[in-house]
Design a protein around this motif. Structure first.
Motif, PDB file in Angstrom:
ATOM      1  N   PHE A   1       0.837  -0.966  -0.073  1.00  0.00           N
ATOM      2  CA  PHE A   1       0.115  -0.005   0.101  1.00  0.00           C
ATOM      3  C   PHE A   1       0.898   1.188   0.044  1.00  0.00           C
ATOM      4  CE2 PHE A   1      -2.900  -3.139   1.848  1.00  0.00           C
ATOM      5  CZ  PHE A   1      -4.120  -2.935   0.974  1.00  0.00           C
ATOM      6  N   PHE A   2       1.071   1.614  -1.058  1.00  0.00           N
ATOM      7  CA  PHE A   2       2.172   2.841  -1.493  1.00  0.00           C
ATOM      8  C   PHE A   2       1.616   4.113  -0.789  1.00  0.00           C
ATOM      9  CE2 PHE A   2       3.920   6.392  -3.905  1.00  0.00           C
ATOM     10  CZ  PHE A   2       5.436   5.978  -3.582  1.00  0.00           C
ATOM     11  N   ARG A   3       2.582   4.809   0.015  1.00  0.00           N
ATOM     12  CA  ARG A   3       2.448   6.129   0.380  1.00  0.00           C
ATOM     13  C   ARG A   3       3.841   6.921   0.377  1.00  0.00           C
ATOM     14  NH1 ARG A   3       0.386   6.865   6.531  1.00  0.00           N
ATOM     15  NH2 ARG A   3      -1.988   5.984   5.628  1.00  0.00           N
ATOM     16  N   LYS A   4       3.914   7.960  -0.295  1.00  0.00           N
ATOM     17  CA  LYS A   4       4.976   8.635  -0.781  1.00  0.00           C
ATOM     18  C   LYS A   4       5.408   9.040   0.592  1.00  0.00           C
ATOM     19  CE  LYS A   4       4.933  13.128  -2.174  1.00  0.00           C
ATOM     20  NZ  LYS A   4       4.796  13.898  -3.192  1.00  0.00           N
ATOM     21  N   GLU A   5       6.731   8.857   0.844  1.00  0.00           N
ATOM     22  CA  GLU A   5       7.486   9.489   1.913  1.00  0.00           C
ATOM     23  C   GLU A   5       8.471  10.688   1.592  1.00  0.00           C
ATOM     24  OE1 GLU A   5       8.758   5.972   5.038  1.00  0.00           O
ATOM     25  OE2 GLU A   5       9.915   6.410   3.613  1.00  0.00           O
ATOM     26  N   ARG A   6       9.123  10.623   0.352  1.00  0.00           N
ATOM     27  CA  ARG A   6      10.115  11.765  -0.196  1.00  0.00           C
ATOM     28  C   ARG A   6      10.195  11.455  -1.791  1.00  0.00           C
ATOM     29  NH1 ARG A   6      15.842   9.249   0.693  1.00  0.00           N
ATOM     30  NH2 ARG A   6      16.389  11.421  -0.254  1.00  0.00           N
ATOM     31  N   THR A   7      10.499  12.690  -2.137  1.00  0.00           N
ATOM     32  CA  THR A   7      10.816  12.704  -3.649  1.00  0.00           C
ATOM     33  C   THR A   7      12.109  13.076  -3.885  1.00  0.00           C
ATOM     34  OG1 THR A   7       8.486  13.636  -3.833  1.00  0.00           O
ATOM     35  CG2 THR A   7       9.900  13.892  -5.682  1.00  0.00           C
ATOM     36  N   VAL A   8      12.885  12.278  -4.726  1.00  0.00           N
ATOM     37  CA  VAL A   8      14.193  12.367  -5.077  1.00  0.00           C
ATOM     38  C   VAL A   8      14.143  13.162  -6.740  1.00  0.00           C
ATOM     39  CG1 VAL A   8      16.402  11.162  -5.767  1.00  0.00           C
ATOM     40  CG2 VAL A   8      15.368  10.642  -3.727  1.00  0.00           C
ATOM     41  N   ARG A   9      14.596  14.112  -6.852  1.00  0.00           N
ATOM     42  CA  ARG A   9      14.502  14.761  -8.166  1.00  0.00           C
ATOM     43  C   ARG A   9      15.851  14.585  -8.667  1.00  0.00           C
ATOM     44  NH1 ARG A   9      12.618  21.282  -9.404  1.00  0.00           N
ATOM     45  NH2 ARG A   9      12.558  20.528 -11.627  1.00  0.00           N
ATOM     46  N   VAL A  10      15.729  14.163  -9.976  1.00  0.00           N
ATOM     47  CA  VAL A  10      16.999  14.208 -10.833  1.00  0.00           C
ATOM     48  C   VAL A  10      16.736  15.065 -12.051  1.00  0.00           C
ATOM     49  CG1 VAL A  10      18.623  12.687 -11.862  1.00  0.00           C
ATOM     50  CG2 VAL A  10      17.444  11.643  -9.905  1.00  0.00           C
TER      51      VAL A  10
ATOM     52  N   GLN B   1      21.765   5.111 -10.309  1.00  0.00           N
ATOM     53  CA  GLN B   1      22.927   5.580  -9.416  1.00  0.00           C
ATOM     54  C   GLN B   1      22.529   6.703  -8.832  1.00  0.00           C
ATOM     55  OE1 GLN B   1      25.897   5.587 -12.177  1.00  0.00           O
ATOM     56  NE2 GLN B   1      26.262   3.437 -12.508  1.00  0.00           N
ATOM     57  N   ALA B   2      21.697   7.845  -9.535  1.00  0.00           N
ATOM     58  CA  ALA B   2      21.611   9.082  -8.880  1.00  0.00           C
ATOM     59  C   ALA B   2      20.443   8.810  -7.576  1.00  0.00           C
ATOM     60  CB  ALA B   2      20.845   9.858  -9.953  1.00  0.00           C
ATOM     61  N   ILE B   3      19.698   7.867  -7.853  1.00  0.00           N
ATOM     62  CA  ILE B   3      18.607   7.564  -6.477  1.00  0.00           C
ATOM     63  C   ILE B   3      19.487   6.865  -5.585  1.00  0.00           C
ATOM     64  CG2 ILE B   3      16.501   6.427  -6.183  1.00  0.00           C
ATOM     65  CD1 ILE B   3      15.430   6.600  -8.984  1.00  0.00           C
ATOM     66  N   ASP B   4      20.094   5.964  -6.074  1.00  0.00           N
ATOM     67  CA  ASP B   4      21.248   5.327  -5.025  1.00  0.00           C
ATOM     68  C   ASP B   4      21.725   6.363  -4.008  1.00  0.00           C
ATOM     69  OD1 ASP B   4      20.405   2.494  -5.534  1.00  0.00           O
ATOM     70  OD2 ASP B   4      22.233   1.904  -6.542  1.00  0.00           O
ATOM     71  N   GLN B   5      22.312   7.361  -4.724  1.00  0.00           N
ATOM     72  CA  GLN B   5      23.006   8.162  -3.686  1.00  0.00           C
ATOM     73  C   GLN B   5      22.151   8.968  -2.907  1.00  0.00           C
ATOM     74  OE1 GLN B   5      25.126  10.803  -6.676  1.00  0.00           O
ATOM     75  NE2 GLN B   5      26.335   9.184  -7.225  1.00  0.00           N
ATOM     76  N   GLN B   6      20.731   8.833  -2.968  1.00  0.00           N
ATOM     77  CA  GLN B   6      20.031   9.711  -2.042  1.00  0.00           C
ATOM     78  C   GLN B   6      19.364   8.660  -1.102  1.00  0.00           C
ATOM     79  OE1 GLN B   6      19.364  13.044  -2.510  1.00  0.00           O
ATOM     80  NE2 GLN B   6      20.958  13.147  -4.089  1.00  0.00           N
ATOM     81  N   LEU B   7      19.393   7.486  -1.118  1.00  0.00           N
ATOM     82  CA  LEU B   7      18.939   6.497  -0.160  1.00  0.00           C
ATOM     83  C   LEU B   7      19.756   6.461   1.059  1.00  0.00           C
ATOM     84  CD1 LEU B   7      17.807   3.804  -2.555  1.00  0.00           C
ATOM     85  CD2 LEU B   7      16.421   5.506  -1.611  1.00  0.00           C
ATOM     86  N   SER B   8      19.288   6.355   2.182  1.00  0.00           N
ATOM     87  CA  SER B   8      20.043   6.382   3.407  1.00  0.00           C
ATOM     88  C   SER B   8      20.543   5.072   3.630  1.00  0.00           C
ATOM     89  CB  SER B   8      19.144   6.493   4.555  1.00  0.00           C
ATOM     90  OG  SER B   8      17.893   5.891   4.557  1.00  0.00           O
TER      91      SER B   8
ATOM     92  N   THR C   1      10.085   3.940   2.018  1.00  0.00           N
ATOM     93  CA  THR C   1      11.109   2.878   2.568  1.00  0.00           C
ATOM     94  C   THR C   1      10.049   1.973   3.345  1.00  0.00           C
ATOM     95  OG1 THR C   1      12.554   4.558   3.336  1.00  0.00           O
ATOM     96  CG2 THR C   1      12.739   2.444   4.311  1.00  0.00           C
ATOM     97  N   LEU C   2      10.483   0.661   2.980  1.00  0.00           N
ATOM     98  CA  LEU C   2       9.332  -0.343   3.721  1.00  0.00           C
ATOM     99  C   LEU C   2      10.309  -0.870   4.652  1.00  0.00           C
ATOM    100  CD1 LEU C   2       8.075  -1.816   0.212  1.00  0.00           C
ATOM    101  CD2 LEU C   2       6.865  -0.324   1.847  1.00  0.00           C
ATOM    102  N   ARG C   3       9.485  -1.239   5.760  1.00  0.00           N
ATOM    103  CA  ARG C   3      10.136  -1.945   6.909  1.00  0.00           C
ATOM    104  C   ARG C   3       9.793  -3.205   7.234  1.00  0.00           C
ATOM    105  NH1 ARG C   3      14.173   1.600   8.862  1.00  0.00           N
ATOM    106  NH2 ARG C   3      13.934   3.571   7.745  1.00  0.00           N
ATOM    107  N   ASP C   4       9.212  -3.726   6.704  1.00  0.00           N
ATOM    108  CA  ASP C   4       8.472  -5.186   6.768  1.00  0.00           C
ATOM    109  C   ASP C   4       8.447  -5.870   5.408  1.00  0.00           C
ATOM    110  OD1 ASP C   4       7.599  -7.450   7.810  1.00  0.00           O
ATOM    111  OD2 ASP C   4       6.299  -6.328   9.091  1.00  0.00           O
ATOM    112  N   TRP C   5       8.626  -7.065   5.116  1.00  0.00           N
ATOM    113  CA  TRP C   5       8.314  -7.719   4.008  1.00  0.00           C
ATOM    114  C   TRP C   5       7.870  -9.018   4.188  1.00  0.00           C
ATOM    115  CZ3 TRP C   5       8.973  -5.242  -0.855  1.00  0.00           C
ATOM    116  CH2 TRP C   5       8.745  -6.213  -1.959  1.00  0.00           C
ATOM    117  N   HIS C   6       6.918  -9.504   3.557  1.00  0.00           N
ATOM    118  CA  HIS C   6       6.119 -10.739   3.824  1.00  0.00           C
ATOM    119  C   HIS C   6       6.509 -11.608   2.539  1.00  0.00           C
ATOM    120  CE1 HIS C   6       3.468 -10.023   7.576  1.00  0.00           C
ATOM    121  NE2 HIS C   6       4.511  -9.474   7.567  1.00  0.00           N
TER     122      HIS C   6
END
Ligand code: ZN
Length: 251
Positions: A106-115, A126-133, A231-236
């Motif tokens: 159930f998608f809910r936008k947390e943040r937007t990465v702009r390239v 690669q550009a998105i990768d650089q913005q991921l914690s 970011t998903l914190r759980d995966w079934h």
């Protein structure tokens, strides 16, 4: 009843609402990814429909996958499920139709990465990768916009005995090149350690804004991309209750 009683009842109702509501919203939004079966099983040719989309819809309104017989590419967006068949056309998916593999949330936008710059698909990753914690968490990603170029694919329905997916791709995948196309990429970025059960790294399926065409993203060109990320914190992982899965040789 006296006014005092009404005030007490009012206070009680307010307290219940304030206590229950936050818990309720937490309950309905769990940042949970869900997959049915595994990519390993799909690669091995387990294309039987082993669960219905009615059940998959309980687990998410956003995601990707395929349909019984590897009959095209599945895209779920805003609760609507589409099947892009081998002709490149998107058809609505009925609840009673079945799938061998799907991954949803159930998608809910947390943040937007702009390239902003013009990018290849690889450059964008690669550009998105650089913005991921962290590279160790799964992410759901939605990219809406007008795309200068997208190369997508689908595959026609297979008949049993099912060939492995590598054979299907080699022999019968159909490639579509879309230019200056408006629509939405729906997908995930999964950690490398997901490799044995799902596609690691980026995996997107595309649907046009008129919901008439799409496919599995192979390549593209991107300009001023807004990648909406959760970011998903759980995966079934739900494992099929089905003989073809139970008896397959899965490495
Ligand atoms: Zn795909």
């Amino acid at each position: 009843m006296k006014l005092k009683h009404y005030l007490w009842i009012g206070l009680l109702v307010m307290t219940v609402i304030l206590c229950v509501l936050p818990g309720y919203s937490q309950h309905v939004h769990k940042k949970l990814g869900f997959q049915f079966s595994t990519v390993g099983a799909l690669s091995a040719g387990i294309y039987d429909g082993m669960t219905t989309f009615k059940d998959i819809k309980q687990q998410g309104n956003f995601g990707l996958g395929t349909l019984e017989g590897l009959d095209g590419e599945l895209i779920a967006l805003d609760g609507k499920f589409f099947q892009v068949k081998g002709d490149g056309v998107a058809y609505p998916v009925k609840d009673e139709m079945k799938t061998p593999f799907a991954a949803v949330t159930f998608f809910r936008k947390e943040r937007t990465v702009r390239v902003k710059e013009r990018m290849t698909y690889e450059g964008l990753q690669q550009a998105i990768d650089q913005q991921l914690s962290s590279k160790n968490l799964p992410y759901a990603i939605r990219i809406q916009g007008i795309f200068p170029y997208l190369k997508v694919r689908s595959a026609p329905k297979q008949k049993p005995p099912y060939p492995p997916i590598s054979e299907v791709i080699k022999r019968s995948q159909v490639i579509f090149e879309l230019r200056n196309v408006q629509g939405t990429l729906v997908g995930f970025r999964l950690p490398q350690y997901f490799k044995s059960v799902n596609t690691d790294g980026y995996h997107f399926h595309f649907i046009t804004s008129d919901r008439k065409a799409g496919g599995h993203l192979l390549d593209g060109e991107f300009l001023d991309t807004h990648a909406e990320i959760e970011t998903l914190r759980d995966w079934h992982i739900a494992l099929p209750n089905h003989a073809s899965f139970e008896q397959a040789t899965l490495n």
